[in-house]
Design a protein around this motif. Sequence first.
Motif, PDB file in Angstrom:
ATOM      1  N   LYS A  24       0.830  -1.208   0.000  1.00 47.56           N
ATOM      2  CA  LYS A  24       0.000   0.000   0.000  1.00 47.56           C
ATOM      3  C   LYS A  24       0.863   1.256   0.000  1.00 47.56           C
ATOM      4  N   GLY A  27       2.455   1.545  -3.487  1.00 50.20           N
ATOM      5  CA  GLY A  27       1.451   1.731  -4.532  1.00 50.20           C
ATOM      6  C   GLY A  27       0.282   2.553  -4.027  1.00 50.20           C
ATOM      7  N   GLU A  29      -0.953   5.390  -4.782  1.00 52.58           N
ATOM      8  CA  GLU A  29      -1.840   6.023  -5.754  1.00 52.58           C
ATOM      9  C   GLU A  29      -2.931   5.052  -6.205  1.00 52.58           C
ATOM     10  N   GLY A  30      -2.544   3.821  -6.497  1.00 53.42           N
ATOM     11  CA  GLY A  30      -3.536   2.821  -6.903  1.00 53.42           C
ATOM     12  C   GLY A  30      -4.497   2.484  -5.797  1.00 53.42           C
ATOM     13  N   PHE A  31      -3.982   2.315  -4.572  1.00 55.39           N
ATOM     14  CA  PHE A  31      -4.846   2.004  -3.434  1.00 55.39           C
ATOM     15  C   PHE A  31      -5.766   3.179  -3.125  1.00 55.39           C
ATOM     16  N   SER A  32      -5.274   4.409  -3.315  1.00 56.48           N
ATOM     17  CA  SER A  32      -6.126   5.562  -3.049  1.00 56.48           C
ATOM     18  C   SER A  32      -7.297   5.623  -4.029  1.00 56.48           C
ATOM     19  N   GLY A  33      -7.071   5.163  -5.254  1.00 58.48           N
ATOM     20  CA  GLY A  33      -8.183   5.088  -6.215  1.00 58.48           C
ATOM     21  C   GLY A  33      -9.252   4.120  -5.756  1.00 58.48           C
ATOM     22  N   PHE A  34      -8.828   2.991  -5.196  1.00 61.24           N
ATOM     23  CA  PHE A  34      -9.783   2.031  -4.642  1.00 61.24           C
ATOM     24  C   PHE A  34     -10.548   2.656  -3.484  1.00 61.24           C
ATOM     25  N   SER A  37     -13.102   5.043  -4.715  1.00 56.41           N
ATOM     26  CA  SER A  37     -14.281   4.372  -5.278  1.00 56.41           C
ATOM     27  C   SER A  37     -15.243   3.901  -4.186  1.00 56.41           C
ATOM     28  N   ALA A  47      -4.638   6.227   2.263  1.00 54.78           N
ATOM     29  CA  ALA A  47      -3.821   5.114   1.754  1.00 54.78           C
ATOM     30  C   ALA A  47      -2.492   5.045   2.488  1.00 54.78           C
TER      31      ALA A  47
END
Length: 126
Positions: A24, A27, A29-34, A37, A47
């Motif tokens: 986390k 990554g 940025e990717g987890f923050s997108g989740f 959502s 995140a």
Amino acid sequence: MNQFLILAGRVLLAAIFVVSGFGKLTGAEGFSGFLASLGFPAPLAMAYLVGAFELLAGVAVIVGFQARIVGIALALFCVATGFLVHAGDQTVLLKNIAMAGGFLVLAGSGAGAIAVDKTARERRYA
């Protein structure tokens, strides 16, 4: 033998948090997108906070530092994430509930003899 089983149990309980927390943080940025959502506020900050909590709490469990407090914190974390994030997946929800049970056992029994907590206790009473 019992103390080695407790140590092995701590390592097995904590491994998922060390790996996941590191993932986390690297990554975020990717987890923050989740998280976005799911409607969480300030997803990037969240995140990093979640990643740091998972990584640090996992390491604390492995080394046996403040195991009772960290055990309770991780039990609450497992239940909360189970219901807030994984409620639609019964298997993952039950995994989180089971891990919470393991962390409550850790909180109730302590880290055992092979732990930073034991070393600190021995120094206080020496």
